[in-house]
Design a protein around this motif. Structure first.
Motif, short mmCIF file in Angstrom:
data_model
loop_
_atom_site.label_atom_id
_atom_site.label_comp_id
_atom_site.label_asym_id
_atom_site.label_seq_id
_atom_site.Cartn_x
_atom_site.Cartn_y
_atom_site.Cartn_z
N LEU A 138 0.91 -1.11 0.09
CA LEU A 138 -0.13 -0.06 0.20
C LEU A 138 0.90 1.41 -0.02
O LEU A 138 0.52 2.18 -0.74
CB LEU A 138 -1.16 0.12 1.19
CG LEU A 138 -1.81 1.18 1.46
CD1 LEU A 138 -2.53 1.51 0.07
CD2 LEU A 138 -2.45 1.04 2.63
N GLY A 139 1.63 1.12 0.98
CA GLY A 139 2.53 2.51 0.75
C GLY A 139 3.28 2.57 -0.38
O GLY A 139 3.61 3.86 -0.86
N ARG A 140 3.84 1.78 -1.10
CA ARG A 140 4.45 1.81 -2.12
C ARG A 140 3.80 2.26 -3.30
O ARG A 140 4.32 3.11 -4.14
CB ARG A 140 5.27 0.51 -2.54
CG ARG A 140 6.48 0.05 -1.86
CD ARG A 140 7.67 0.53 -2.17
NE ARG A 140 8.27 0.09 -3.53
CZ ARG A 140 8.99 0.83 -4.24
NH1 ARG A 140 9.17 2.06 -3.95
NH2 ARG A 140 9.68 0.17 -5.41
N ILE A 141 2.58 1.90 -3.46
CA ILE A 141 1.62 2.48 -4.49
C ILE A 141 1.30 3.83 -4.09
O ILE A 141 1.39 4.59 -5.01
CB ILE A 141 0.18 1.63 -4.34
CG1 ILE A 141 0.84 0.15 -4.97
CG2 ILE A 141 -0.76 2.08 -5.18
CD1 ILE A 141 -0.39 -0.84 -4.96
N ILE A 142 0.87 4.09 -3.05
CA ILE A 142 0.61 5.52 -2.60
C ILE A 142 1.88 6.58 -2.96
O ILE A 142 1.55 7.52 -3.52
CB ILE A 142 0.32 5.67 -0.95
CG1 ILE A 142 -1.07 5.20 -0.64
CG2 ILE A 142 0.16 7.20 -0.47
CD1 ILE A 142 -1.21 4.87 0.58
N THR A 143 3.09 6.09 -2.75
CA THR A 143 4.19 6.94 -3.08
C THR A 143 4.42 6.95 -4.38
O THR A 143 5.48 7.76 -4.89
CB THR A 143 5.39 6.81 -2.11
OG1 THR A 143 5.67 5.01 -2.68
CG2 THR A 143 5.19 6.67 -0.78
N GLY A 144 3.78 6.25 -5.38
CA GLY A 144 4.03 6.09 -6.69
C GLY A 144 5.38 5.46 -7.04
O GLY A 144 6.05 5.77 -8.20
N PHE A 145 6.09 4.60 -6.25
CA PHE A 145 7.09 4.08 -6.40
C PHE A 145 8.51 5.01 -6.23
O PHE A 145 9.52 4.83 -6.95
CB PHE A 145 7.26 3.29 -7.53
CG PHE A 145 6.25 2.16 -7.55
CD1 PHE A 145 6.29 1.11 -6.63
CD2 PHE A 145 5.29 1.91 -8.74
CE1 PHE A 145 4.98 0.12 -6.66
CE2 PHE A 145 4.36 1.01 -8.78
CZ PHE A 145 4.09 0.07 -7.79
N ILE A 146 8.26 6.03 -5.68
CA ILE A 146 9.30 7.13 -5.90
C ILE A 146 10.15 6.62 -4.65
O ILE A 146 9.87 6.46 -3.54
CB ILE A 146 8.64 8.55 -5.27
CG1 ILE A 146 7.66 9.08 -6.55
CG2 ILE A 146 9.70 9.81 -5.13
CD1 ILE A 146 6.91 10.15 -6.05
N PRO A 147 11.56 6.61 -5.14
CA PRO A 147 12.31 6.40 -4.09
C PRO A 147 12.98 7.38 -2.78
O PRO A 147 12.53 8.57 -3.23
CB PRO A 147 13.80 6.06 -4.99
CG PRO A 147 13.60 7.03 -6.01
CD PRO A 147 12.22 6.93 -6.29
N GLY A 148 13.60 7.20 -1.99
CA GLY A 148 14.21 8.31 -1.12
C GLY A 148 13.40 7.83 0.52
O GLY A 148 12.70 7.37 0.74
N SER A 149 14.19 8.82 1.39
CA SER A 149 13.79 8.41 2.76
C SER A 149 12.51 8.82 3.10
O SER A 149 11.87 8.43 4.05
CB SER A 149 14.97 9.30 3.45
OG SER A 149 15.13 10.53 3.32
N ALA A 150 11.98 10.09 2.55
CA ALA A 150 10.70 10.48 2.88
C ALA A 150 9.64 9.45 2.38
O ALA A 150 8.65 9.15 3.33
CB ALA A 150 10.47 11.73 2.29
N SER A 151 9.71 8.91 1.29
CA SER A 151 8.95 7.64 0.80
C SER A 151 9.29 6.45 1.80
O SER A 151 7.79 5.70 2.07
CB SER A 151 9.16 7.32 -0.79
OG SER A 151 8.93 8.41 -1.52
N PHE A 152 10.31 6.10 2.21
CA PHE A 152 10.46 5.10 2.87
C PHE A 152 9.70 5.31 4.31
O PHE A 152 9.32 4.19 4.87
CB PHE A 152 12.03 4.92 3.26
CG PHE A 152 12.39 3.85 4.14
CD1 PHE A 152 12.46 2.34 3.63
CD2 PHE A 152 12.60 4.20 5.62
CE1 PHE A 152 12.44 1.19 4.81
CE2 PHE A 152 12.86 2.89 6.53
CZ PHE A 152 12.80 1.79 6.06
N GLY A 153 9.81 6.51 4.76
CA GLY A 153 9.22 6.71 6.15
C GLY A 153 7.63 6.41 6.09
O GLY A 153 6.98 6.17 6.92
#
Length: 328
Positions: A138-153
């Motif tokens: 769910l988190g990966r889809i919401i972030t649009g697979f954008i990398p980075g520490s903010a997306s990881f959080g």
């Protein structure tokens, strides 16, 4: 009706159907995953026996919605299926492995004598890993697979939120299905997990606004934010109702309130995603199959849906009421 209008209508219908399948899966399998996670907090074997017994007749049928969901996504939106599964290979494999762990554990524990507690742990850990995997997806889809520490959080928060939400569903299910010590403990679990779920939901919403293409683009569309605010108010009312039902010693109210909370939350997610399947990358229109395929699948799901829903409703009706400990 011209071909492009037909294609848009069919693709939008399938977006709604897949959303409905997702809600049905999350609510039905969510509570039995939550019960599995909560078994990790019970030391007495009798407690774990009763908790697993409360889902014993329904857990495997609940997971059929996940199978149908995967097949529908593959047929209706093959581009999205390819993108999502290729980018989410590890959490998807983790989800499949954890579901296998659960299935094996819940069967082998009945035949075990000296190692029953170990199989209980496998069941609980498998349930936890399945919830974590779904939260990561769910988190990966919401972030649009954008990398980075903010997306990881944000992904970490969604994983925590899904685990907490499933535990809330599981705890309120136990209030509905059990009595005595387990029901009393479940009321405590319900209050704790309700607060952690709400906190995680607020954190995900704020994180989405800052990190995800959803918050950057979709929430700024005309009328969308107003609908989401209305849904947020409904979610708040559902949360208050869960607390009220728990403290008023209600048996069915807490689970009903938790279910409403999940349905409203996923309605907000669907509205936020539309018209994207992968925010900022893949729209419903660009990912959809041709009209003939969508029409053929629509007839198929039209015959399958009533059977699945009817079977689910029948099994819940057949195994209604409180569970009684099995005497060995």
């Amino acid at each position: 009706m011209n071909p492009s209008s037909t294609q848009n209508l069919l693709s939008h219908a399938w977006f709604g159907l897949i959303g409905l399948m997702l809600v049905l899966y999350v609510v039905t399998d969510g509570f039995d995953l939550g019960v599995g996670v909560l078994t990790l907090f019970r030391r007495r074997a009798n407690d774990r026996d009763l908790m697993i017994q409360s889902i014993g007749h329904v857990w495997d049928a609940n997971e059929t919605w996940l199978v149908v969901l995967g097949g529908a996504l593959f047929g209706a939106f093959p581009s999205a299926y390819a993108m999502i599964l290729s980018d989410l290979y590890v959490p998807v494999m983790m989800l499949i492995a954890s579901l296998i762990m659960r299935g094996a554990a819940i069967e082998f524990r009945h035949a075990a004598h000296t190692s029953k507690a170990a199989w209980d742990r496998v069941f609980g850990i498998g349930s936890l890993l399945a919830a974590v995997a779904q939260g990561i997806i769910l988190g990966r889809i919401i972030t649009g697979f954008i990398p980075g520490s903010a997306s990881f959080g944000l992904i970490a928060v969604t994983a925590i939120g899904v685990v907490s939400g499933y535990c809330l569903l599981g705890a309120t299910w136990l209030i509905k299905k059990t009595t005595g010590r387990i029901a009393s403990a479940a009321r405590g679990y319900s209050v704790i997990t309700l607060f952690t779920t709400v906190i995680a939901a607020i954190a995900v919403s704020l994180g989405t606004l800052k990190v995800s293409p959803i918050g950057i683009t979709r929430w700024q569309d005309h009328g969308v934010l107003h609908v989401l605010i209305a849904l947020a108010i409904l979610a708040a009312l559902a949360s208050v109702y869960v607390l009220y039902s728990v403290f008023m010693r209600g048996e069915h109210g807490p689970f009903a309130g938790s279910t409403i909370l999940f349905v409203v939350s996923f309605a907000g997610l669907a509205i936020s995603l539309f018209p994207y399947l992968v925010p900022g990358q893949l729209t419903v229109a660009s990912a959809a199959s041709d009209s003939s395929t969508l029409t053929f699948m629509l007839f198929g799901i039209g015959m399958l849906f009533p059977v699945m829903i009817g079977y689910n409703l029948y099994q819940y009706y057949l195994f209604r009421g409180k569970v009684v400990p099995v005497k060995h």
